[in-house]
Design an enzyme around this catalytic site. Structure first.
Site, mmCIF file in Angstrom:
data_model
loop_
_atom_site.group_PDB
_atom_site.id
_atom_site.type_symbol
_atom_site.label_atom_id
_atom_site.label_comp_id
_atom_site.label_asym_id
_atom_site.label_seq_id
_atom_site.Cartn_x
_atom_site.Cartn_y
_atom_site.Cartn_z
ATOM 1 N N SER A 2 0.830 -1.204 0.000
ATOM 2 C CA SER A 2 0.000 0.000 0.000
ATOM 3 C C SER A 2 0.861 1.248 0.000
ATOM 4 C CB SER A 2 -0.906 0.020 1.231
ATOM 5 O OG SER A 2 -1.624 1.243 1.316
ATOM 6 N N TYR A 14 -3.315 -1.345 9.833
ATOM 7 C CA TYR A 14 -3.226 -1.469 8.375
ATOM 8 C C TYR A 14 -1.860 -0.999 7.885
ATOM 9 C CZ TYR A 14 -4.144 -0.614 3.425
ATOM 10 O OH TYR A 14 -4.071 -0.610 2.049
#
Length: 254
Positions: free
Chosen positions: A148, A162
Site C-alpha cells: 500500500s 493497516y
C-alpha cells in the site's frame, strides 16, 4: 529476443485471493483477459461465483476463508487437486480498521495483522510445492503481494494496524525474494494508491476533488493501472525483478 511474447501470461495458472472485488478483481480480470487461467477466492460462495461468471476468460471462483490456517489448508488442497503447478500467486485479501488511537482495540489490531500479514506468508508457504513445480530459470513463478501507498506515506486516517501490516509486507517481500530466488520464484509487491473499491469509497464530488488534488497525476487509479503492473511482474518481462516494491499511485507518495 521474443518481443511479441515479452508481456504474455498466456497459459499461466494464477490464484488471486480476495479476487471477487476491488483491486483483486481488477488484477484477476486483467490476468484472465491476457490468457491466464485464474482462480479467485473469497469467503462468500455466491459472491465469488458471480464475480467469476462476470469476467471474460478462464476464471474459476472458489469459496475460501484464508484468515485461518484451516481455511488456507482447504484452499491449497482444492488448488492442488485442480492444478499440478501454480505460476502466479497474488496475495490481495486484506482488511482495514479506522479507529481513534485512544480506543483502538486488540481485536482491531489482530484482525488486520492476521489477514494482511500472517495469511500471505502461510498461504505462500503451503503453495510453495506448486510454485516450485511451475518455475524455471527462464520463467520463474511469481508471488505478488499487495502492499500500500499507506506504507510509503502517512495519510490522515487512523489506520494503525493497516499501515503496520503493509509496511511489514513490503519488508517480508524482500526477505522472501532473497530466500526463494534459488527456487526460481520471484517475490514482489505492488503498492497501490487510491483505487475506488469497497475499502476506498468516494462519497461525493468534494471528496473526489480533494483526493485528486493530492495525486500528481490528477486522478484515481484505474483497473488497467494495477492489472498492467501485475501482468508485467508475472510475464517474461518481469523475470529479473524480485524483492521490489512498485508504487502504482500516480505520484501520491512523492
Amino acid at each position: 529476443m521474443d518481443i511479441p511474447n515479452l508481456f504474455s501470461v498466456k497459459g499461466r495458472v494464477a490464484l488471486v485471493t480476495g479476487g471477487s472485488a476491488g483491486i483483486g478483481r481488477m488484477i484477476a480480470t486483467g490476468l484472465a483477459a491476457a490468457g491466464a487461467r485464474v482462480y479467485i477466492c473469497a469467503r462468500g460462495a455466491d459472491k465469488v461465483a458471480k464475480a467469476a461468471s462476470e469476467m471474460d476468460g478462464d476464471v474459476i471462483g472458489l469459496s475460501a476463508d484464508v484468515s485461518t490456517l484451516e481455511g488456507i489448508a482447504a484452499l491449497v488442497a482444492e488448488i492442488s487437486g485442480r492444478a499440478g503447478a501454480l505460476h502466479i500467486l497474488v496475495n490481495n485479501a486484506g482488511t482495514l480498521t479506522d479507529a481513534p488511537i485512544d480506543t483502538f482495540s486488540e481485536d482491531q489490531w489482530d484482525d488486520v495483522i492476521g489477514l494482511n500479514l500472517k495469511t500471505p506468508f502461510f498461504l505462500m508457504q503451503k503453495l510453495l510445492p506448486l510454485l516450485r513445480a511451475g518455475a524455471t530459470a527462464e520463467r520463474p513463478s511469481n508471488v505478488i503481494n499487495i502492499g500500500s501507498v499507506g506504507a510509503l506515506k502517512i495519510g490522515p486516517r487512523e489506520v494503525y494496524s493497516y499501515q503496520a501490516s503493509k509496511g511489514a509486507i513490503h519488508w517480508l517481500t524482500k526477505s522472501l525474494a532473497k530466500k526463494l530466488s534459488s527456487d526460481n520464484v520471484t517475490v514482489n509487491a505492488i503498492a497501490p494508491g487510491f483505487f475506488e473499491s469497497d475499502m476506498t469509497v468516494i462519497t461525493d464530488d468534494a471528496m473526489r476533488k480533494m483526493v485528486e488534488s493530492m495525486v500528481p497525476r490528477g486522478r484515481t487509479g484505474t483497473p488497467e493501472d494495477v492489472a498492467g503492473a501485475a501482468i508485467y511482474l508475472a510475464s517474461r518481462a518481469g523475470a529479473y525483478v524480485t524483492g521490489s516494491v512498485i508504487p502504482v499511485e500516480g505520484g501520491l507518495a512523492i
